[in-house]
Design a protein around this motif. Structure first.
Motif, PDB file in Angstrom:
ATOM      1  N   PRO A 184       0.853  -1.290   0.155  1.00 14.18           N
ATOM      2  CA  PRO A 184       0.017  -0.126  -0.160  1.00 14.18           C
ATOM      3  C   PRO A 184       1.075   1.170   0.215  1.00 14.18           C
ATOM      4  CG  PRO A 184      -1.028  -1.455   1.643  1.00 14.18           C
ATOM      5  CD  PRO A 184       0.567  -2.269   0.986  1.00 14.18           C
ATOM      6  N   PRO A 185       0.676   2.337  -0.913  1.00 18.13           N
ATOM      7  CA  PRO A 185      -0.834   2.610  -1.367  1.00 18.13           C
ATOM      8  C   PRO A 185      -0.969   1.994  -2.677  1.00 18.13           C
ATOM      9  CG  PRO A 185       0.553   4.504  -1.479  1.00 18.13           C
ATOM     10  CD  PRO A 185       1.376   3.400  -0.724  1.00 18.13           C
ATOM     11  N   PHE A 186       0.026   1.282  -3.351  1.00 21.42           N
ATOM     12  CA  PHE A 186      -0.061   0.969  -4.673  1.00 21.42           C
ATOM     13  C   PHE A 186      -0.903  -0.484  -4.760  1.00 21.42           C
ATOM     14  CE2 PHE A 186       3.984   3.595  -4.202  1.00 21.42           C
ATOM     15  CZ  PHE A 186       3.638   4.487  -5.220  1.00 21.42           C
ATOM     16  N   PHE A 187      -0.696  -1.188  -3.781  1.00 23.19           N
ATOM     17  CA  PHE A 187      -1.600  -2.454  -3.857  1.00 23.19           C
ATOM     18  C   PHE A 187      -2.149  -2.546  -2.553  1.00 23.19           C
ATOM     19  CE2 PHE A 187       0.605  -3.564  -7.496  1.00 23.19           C
ATOM     20  CZ  PHE A 187       0.050  -4.769  -8.023  1.00 23.19           C
ATOM     21  N   LYS A 188      -3.347  -3.316  -2.341  1.00 23.26           N
ATOM     22  CA  LYS A 188      -4.061  -3.483  -1.119  1.00 23.26           C
ATOM     23  C   LYS A 188      -3.603  -4.911  -0.707  1.00 23.26           C
ATOM     24  CE  LYS A 188      -5.805   0.459  -2.348  1.00 23.26           C
ATOM     25  NZ  LYS A 188      -5.299   1.774  -1.729  1.00 23.26           N
ATOM     26  N   ILE A 189      -3.726  -5.193   0.617  1.00 20.61           N
ATOM     27  CA  ILE A 189      -3.267  -6.553   1.147  1.00 20.61           C
ATOM     28  C   ILE A 189      -4.478  -6.982   1.798  1.00 20.61           C
ATOM     29  CG2 ILE A 189      -1.424  -7.896   2.446  1.00 20.61           C
ATOM     30  CD1 ILE A 189       0.501  -5.597   1.991  1.00 20.61           C
ATOM     31  N   GLY A 190      -4.695  -8.176   1.708  1.00 24.73           N
ATOM     32  CA  GLY A 190      -5.783  -8.906   2.543  1.00 24.73           C
ATOM     33  C   GLY A 190      -5.062 -10.066   3.332  1.00 24.73           C
ATOM     34  N   GLU A 191      -5.506 -10.169   4.530  1.00 28.73           N
ATOM     35  CA  GLU A 191      -4.715 -11.250   5.457  1.00 28.73           C
ATOM     36  C   GLU A 191      -5.923 -12.026   5.846  1.00 28.73           C
ATOM     37  OE1 GLU A 191      -1.199 -10.890   8.772  1.00 28.73           O
ATOM     38  OE2 GLU A 191      -3.139 -10.104   9.517  1.00 28.73           O
ATOM     39  N   LEU A 192      -5.685 -13.259   5.598  1.00 30.88           N
ATOM     40  CA  LEU A 192      -6.731 -14.166   6.279  1.00 30.88           C
ATOM     41  C   LEU A 192      -5.983 -15.182   7.356  1.00 30.88           C
ATOM     42  CD1 LEU A 192      -9.925 -14.497   5.753  1.00 30.88           C
ATOM     43  CD2 LEU A 192      -9.268 -16.531   4.542  1.00 30.88           C
ATOM     44  N   ILE A 193      -6.594 -15.184   8.542  1.00 30.03           N
ATOM     45  CA  ILE A 193      -5.714 -16.066   9.724  1.00 30.03           C
ATOM     46  C   ILE A 193      -6.869 -17.001  10.123  1.00 30.03           C
ATOM     47  CG2 ILE A 193      -4.870 -15.901  11.731  1.00 30.03           C
ATOM     48  CD1 ILE A 193      -3.557 -13.243  11.311  1.00 30.03           C
ATOM     49  N   PHE A 194      -6.806 -18.410   9.832  1.00 30.44           N
ATOM     50  CA  PHE A 194      -7.471 -19.328  10.439  1.00 30.44           C
ATOM     51  C   PHE A 194      -6.864 -19.862  11.865  1.00 30.44           C
ATOM     52  CE2 PHE A 194      -7.912 -19.580   5.690  1.00 30.44           C
ATOM     53  CZ  PHE A 194      -9.430 -19.843   5.748  1.00 30.44           C
ATOM     54  N   TYR A 195      -7.838 -19.968  12.780  1.00 29.98           N
ATOM     55  CA  TYR A 195      -7.176 -20.517  13.879  1.00 29.98           C
ATOM     56  C   TYR A 195      -8.185 -21.511  14.675  1.00 29.98           C
ATOM     57  CZ  TYR A 195     -10.862 -17.225  15.322  1.00 29.98           C
ATOM     58  OH  TYR A 195     -12.172 -16.617  15.479  1.00 29.98           O
ATOM     59  N   GLY A 196      -7.611 -22.054  15.511  1.00 35.66           N
ATOM     60  CA  GLY A 196      -8.303 -23.074  16.288  1.00 35.66           C
ATOM     61  C   GLY A 196      -7.269 -24.035  16.961  1.00 35.66           C
ATOM     62  N   LYS A 197      -7.921 -24.960  17.864  1.00 39.32           N
ATOM     63  CA  LYS A 197      -7.005 -25.875  18.837  1.00 39.32           C
ATOM     64  C   LYS A 197      -6.228 -27.012  18.027  1.00 39.32           C
ATOM     65  CE  LYS A 197      -8.434 -23.776  22.619  1.00 39.32           C
ATOM     66  NZ  LYS A 197      -7.516 -22.977  23.487  1.00 39.32           N
ATOM     67  N   ASN A 198      -6.892 -27.457  16.895  1.00 40.66           N
ATOM     68  CA  ASN A 198      -6.458 -28.516  16.132  1.00 40.66           C
ATOM     69  C   ASN A 198      -5.715 -28.061  14.841  1.00 40.66           C
ATOM     70  OD1 ASN A 198      -6.457 -30.754  14.424  1.00 40.66           O
ATOM     71  ND2 ASN A 198      -7.714 -31.937  15.794  1.00 40.66           N
ATOM     72  N   LEU A 199      -4.621 -28.324  14.979  1.00 40.71           N
ATOM     73  CA  LEU A 199      -3.696 -27.798  13.974  1.00 40.71           C
ATOM     74  C   LEU A 199      -4.090 -28.528  12.328  1.00 40.71           C
ATOM     75  CD1 LEU A 199      -1.382 -26.087  12.579  1.00 40.71           C
ATOM     76  CD2 LEU A 199       0.419 -27.788  13.457  1.00 40.71           C
ATOM     77  N   ARG A 200      -4.265 -29.927  12.610  1.00 37.03           N
ATOM     78  CA  ARG A 200      -4.876 -30.310  11.525  1.00 37.03           C
ATOM     79  C   ARG A 200      -6.005 -30.057  10.624  1.00 37.03           C
ATOM     80  NH1 ARG A 200      -4.373 -36.879  11.252  1.00 37.03           N
ATOM     81  NH2 ARG A 200      -2.133 -36.418  11.758  1.00 37.03           N
ATOM     82  N   ASN A 201      -6.871 -29.596  11.559  1.00 39.58           N
ATOM     83  CA  ASN A 201      -8.076 -29.239  10.942  1.00 39.58           C
ATOM     84  C   ASN A 201      -7.869 -27.750  10.326  1.00 39.58           C
ATOM     85  OD1 ASN A 201      -9.334 -31.332  11.703  1.00 39.58           O
ATOM     86  ND2 ASN A 201     -10.502 -30.294  13.722  1.00 39.58           N
ATOM     87  N   ILE A 202      -7.105 -26.673  10.966  1.00 40.90           N
ATOM     88  CA  ILE A 202      -7.144 -25.562  10.300  1.00 40.90           C
ATOM     89  C   ILE A 202      -6.319 -25.384   9.089  1.00 40.90           C
ATOM     90  CG2 ILE A 202      -7.790 -24.229  12.640  1.00 40.90           C
ATOM     91  CD1 ILE A 202      -4.750 -23.303  12.459  1.00 40.90           C
ATOM     92  N   ALA A 203      -5.089 -26.281   9.229  1.00 41.76           N
ATOM     93  CA  ALA A 203      -4.311 -26.361   7.986  1.00 41.76           C
ATOM     94  C   ALA A 203      -5.110 -26.763   6.799  1.00 41.76           C
ATOM     95  CB  ALA A 203      -3.201 -27.168   8.413  1.00 41.76           C
ATOM     96  N   ASN A 204      -6.060 -27.915   7.010  1.00 45.50           N
ATOM     97  CA  ASN A 204      -6.734 -28.616   5.968  1.00 45.50           C
ATOM     98  C   ASN A 204      -7.835 -27.376   5.542  1.00 45.50           C
ATOM     99  OD1 ASN A 204      -7.853 -30.544   4.328  1.00 45.50           O
ATOM    100  ND2 ASN A 204      -9.534 -30.299   5.559  1.00 45.50           N
ATOM    101  N   LYS A 205      -8.542 -26.381   6.371  1.00 45.53           N
ATOM    102  CA  LYS A 205      -9.236 -25.383   5.826  1.00 45.53           C
ATOM    103  C   LYS A 205      -8.445 -24.453   5.235  1.00 45.53           C
ATOM    104  CE  LYS A 205     -12.901 -25.877   9.628  1.00 45.53           C
ATOM    105  NZ  LYS A 205     -13.422 -25.271  10.538  1.00 45.53           N
ATOM    106  N   ALA A 206      -7.334 -24.173   5.485  1.00 47.35           N
ATOM    107  CA  ALA A 206      -6.361 -23.060   4.947  1.00 47.35           C
ATOM    108  C   ALA A 206      -5.979 -23.523   3.500  1.00 47.35           C
ATOM    109  CB  ALA A 206      -5.274 -22.910   5.646  1.00 47.35           C
ATOM    110  N   ARG A 207      -5.698 -24.857   3.307  1.00 46.55           N
ATOM    111  CA  ARG A 207      -5.404 -25.377   2.142  1.00 46.55           C
ATOM    112  C   ARG A 207      -6.734 -25.568   1.054  1.00 46.55           C
ATOM    113  NH1 ARG A 207      -2.311 -29.281   5.124  1.00 46.55           N
ATOM    114  NH2 ARG A 207      -3.952 -30.694   5.341  1.00 46.55           N
TER     115      ARG A 207
END
Length: 715
Positions: free
Chosen positions: A628-651
């Motif tokens: 920024p200001p030339f490009f906008k950035i979106g940051e999406l953070i998945f979170y949870g107790k189970n790493l396997r589950n959130i890693a799968n959702k992120a993929r």
């Protein structure tokens, strides 16, 4: 007359709900009113966002009636409803979560679970065989009742204990709904005698430049301005603009980033302007917040001064919004839920209510300055002459064990010899002592956050991220080896070294750990200004104050801890901190920067504090790396107790958004450190327009993703 009401509930629900309007309420129910409804056998507060004659046939069967309409008049205006609806969509957050931000928590009424003792529990024969923890809980409750939430804070691992006692018939857990208290109004919180100063003097050159703002207020235009000026000039201009706005029958909202500034500016404007001023910040008690909220709603103030949440206040006839120190990070707190960028919200509110919006700063964010140049509305009142103070840049090796280098030590010694005062800035509070095993090298980290523990009060360790506290361990949990202490370079460590170097000289810390209340704050400031304290050691907290004596030496320690982190805004952040700190240095004083990276471009630019030079240099860097200001950035953070589950959702999300648009640049999922016991996976997205990011993220999330992500836009 409408038959149904469309409601938003203060819950993480993705949709609005329909309820029947009872005949006795049909004539008086309006959008923005609070109502009480039943949801799965729980009473809860809802906000009316729509009134309609018919609803889809599939909802008719399960459609319940509204139980009570609480308000005589709407508590949420149509413009605030539109504001929250838009940004719940923009940040992909349930509308109800944003609605909660507009009201004091005490006005969002809901059912709570209360725990009572039964008659059986009052007979000692029935409690003889209970465990120690069970007896302790029963004794604590006694003849009173407590919410389950409160008991969970008071006792550890209480859920299984409550279940056992309930099965034994010794306690009863009931749903209880708090009785509504209808308030008509209240006395303003802050009253007292303030000696008014003489009429604010505005230089003719300054007046010429702000006439455009006055015209915008008069014409009720949604115009946007950036006042690029030092603190004292900005406060002067704000005072003038506020008077002019109020004289036209309009109200003013002044937003500041910190409680300390809210109090300081409140006191200053009370002396300058003879109008009714309200003050609102997170330091108020829940009852005080409710009182002030009703006072604002009842039009008791002409000027409201508050922190960032005040952007949602129910202010009628608003003519001017001022966001001071617009560059401050606290307007953009990623840790808050729901996340929002104060400047984006202010911009949209100004647009829908035809209000003039003024940003103010001595070192504005790159994005704001770029936009002001491009759009117009930049009011520059910065003097172009070089500051008289001297800037010394001193190399300090990373291998050096002493915090205060020899050259800085000489400078301090010389100032003390002349009976002058010194401020030392280090952007870490406390002593930051870590534990490392001598045998296996284990760095002791928090099990919840994966961040190193700090030694706390000699016999404990604490995680400053989640405030988890444990007794100080004697041995390594892996190899049973002995721990050694690694001393960090925070304010506490600097204070110890100063006391060793200059015995008999009074030095004091000024950080959020040392300054815990207003009484301590006032004492430290008074002692420094009276000359009792010769050396003040502080963090970024210093930048929010105006009332310290000017000093002949400002020492800056380890600035690389700020500009050296992997964040595209880190250089800008350090320049802004230094710009705020220089106000404490006398005209012929010295700023002494002790660093391991003296050739860094930010350090070199600080030789003359030239913002324009810094802006041009930073802009080239931003354009080259598509920030920024030339490009906008979106940051999406998945979170949870189970790493396997959130890693799968992120993929899954990553694979979907990669196919969605050629206008996006998507970066692969990255594992972040745990916080509060939750695993986190981040995905970054870039595009030239923020709407492209938002639309494509929403499209990729349509496949029934649960609410276990945070979405942030850097625009």
């Amino acid at each position: 007359m409408a038959n149904f009401a469309e409601l938003v509930l203060p819950l993480p629900l993705s949709k609005t709900l329909y309820y029947k309007i009872p005949s006795q309420y049909k004539n008086r129910i309006k959008e923005g009113m609070r109502v009480i409804v039943d949801l799965k056998n729980r009473k809860i507060t809802g906000i009316v966002v729509g009134l309609i004659d018919k609803i889809p046939r599939e909802f008719l069967k399960e459609c319940k009636e509204i139980e009570e309409v609480i308000d005589e008049e709407p508590v949420v205006s149509k413009s605030i409803l539109e504001l929250t609806r838009r940004f719940s969509d923009y940040y992909i957050v349930p509308w109800g979560e944003f609605i909660k931000l507009t009201l004091p928590s005490s006005l969002i009424l809901k059912t709570t679970k209360k725990v009572f003792l039964t008659e059986k529990a009052k007979n000692k024969k029935n409690t003889q065989n209970l465990s120690k923890n069970e007896k302790a809980l029963l004794n604590f409750i006694g003849n009173k009742s407590y919410s389950v939430t409160f008991l969970k804070r008071k006792f550890k691992d209480i859920s299984p204990i409550l279940s056992k006692l309930s099965r034994k018939g010794l306690i009863e857990i009931k749903n209880e709904f708090r009785k509504i208290k209808k308030r008509k109004g209240a006395k303003p919180l802050e009253e007292g005698f303030y000696q008014l100063k003489l009429e604010t003097f505005i230089h003719s050159k300054e007046k010429d430049k702000i006439d455009e703002i006055i015209k915008s207020i008069k014409d009720e235009k949604s115009s946007q301005f950036l006042i690029f000026a030092p603190d004292n000039i900005r406060v002067n201009l704000y005072s003038y603009l506020i008077k002019e706005t109020i004289s036209k029958g309009k109200k003013v909202l002044l937003i500041l980033p910190e409680i300390l500034l809210v109090r300081t500016i409140y006191d200053e404007l009370k002396k300058r302007i003879n109008v009714k001023i309200g003050m609102f910040h997170s330091g108020l008690t829940p009852r005080e917040r409710e009182t002030e909220w009703f006072n604002i709603r009842n039009n008791m103030y002409d000027l409201i001064i508050g922190s960032r949440s005040s952007i949602f206040f129910p202010i009628e006839n608003l003519g001017l919004i001022i966001v001071d120190k617009e560059e401050d990070e606290s307007y953009f707190l990623k840790k808050d839920y729901p996340f929002y960028d104060l400047k984006q919200i202010a911009k949209f509110r100004a647009k829908i209510e035809s209000v003039t919006l003024v940003y103010g700063s001595e070192s504005p964010s790159i994005e704001s300055y770029y936009e002001a140049l491009k759009r117009g509305g930049l009011i520059s009142l910065i003097r172009e002459k070089r500051y008289g103070m001297k800037v010394v840049i001193n190399y300090h090796s990373k291998k050096e064990t002493k915090i205060i280098g020899e050259e800085l030590k000489k400078e301090i010694k010389e100032r003390l010899r002349k009976n002058e005062q010194v401020i030392l800035f280090v952007n870490r509070k406390g002593e930051e002592e870590f534990l490392i095993c001598k045998k296996c090298g284990l760095l002791l980290k928090c099990k919840n956050c994966n961040y190193p523990y700090n030694i706390y009060k000699r016999d404990k360790i604490v995680c400053y991220f989640c405030n988890y506290i444990l007794p100080l361990p004697s041995n390594c949990p892996i190899c049973k080896g002995v721990f050694k202490r690694i001393i960090g370079k925070g304010t506490g460590s600097v204070l110890k070294e100063i006391q060793n170097l200059f015995p008999g000289i009074k030095a004091c810390r000024f950080d959020s750990e040392a300054i815990k209340n207003r009484k301590t704050e006032t004492k430290v400031i008074n002692d420094f200004n009276k000359g009792k304290v010769k050396i003040l050691i502080g963090t970024q907290l210093l930048t929010y104050y105006y009332n310290f004596n000017k000093v002949s030496l400002l020492g800056v320690l380890y600035p690389e801890n700020i500009f050296g982190i992997s964040d595209y805004k880190s250089g800008e952040r350090f320049f802004q901190i230094m710009t705020n700190l220089k106000k404490f240095v006398s005209e012929k004083g010295t700023i002494f920067i002790q660093t391991s990276f003296p050739e860094n471009y930010i350090i070199q630019i600080l030789k003359d504090f030239n913002y324009i030079k810094f802006y041009k240099s930073e802009l080239k860097f931003r354009e080259l790396f598509e920030y920024p200001p030339f490009f906008k950035i979106g940051e999406l953070i998945f979170y949870g107790k189970n790493l396997r589950n959130i890693a799968n959702k992120a993929r899954v999300f990553y694979s979907k958004i990669r196919e969605s648009s050629e206008d996006l640049k998507i970066y692969e999922p990255v594992l972040l450190p745990k916080i509060h016991g939750e695993c986190r996976v981040r995905i970054l997205i870039k595009a030239k327009e923020e709407r492209i990011i938002v639309d494509n993220v929403k499209k990729a999330l349509q496949e029934n993703f649960q609410r276990n992500f945070n979405f942030i836009i850097y625009a």
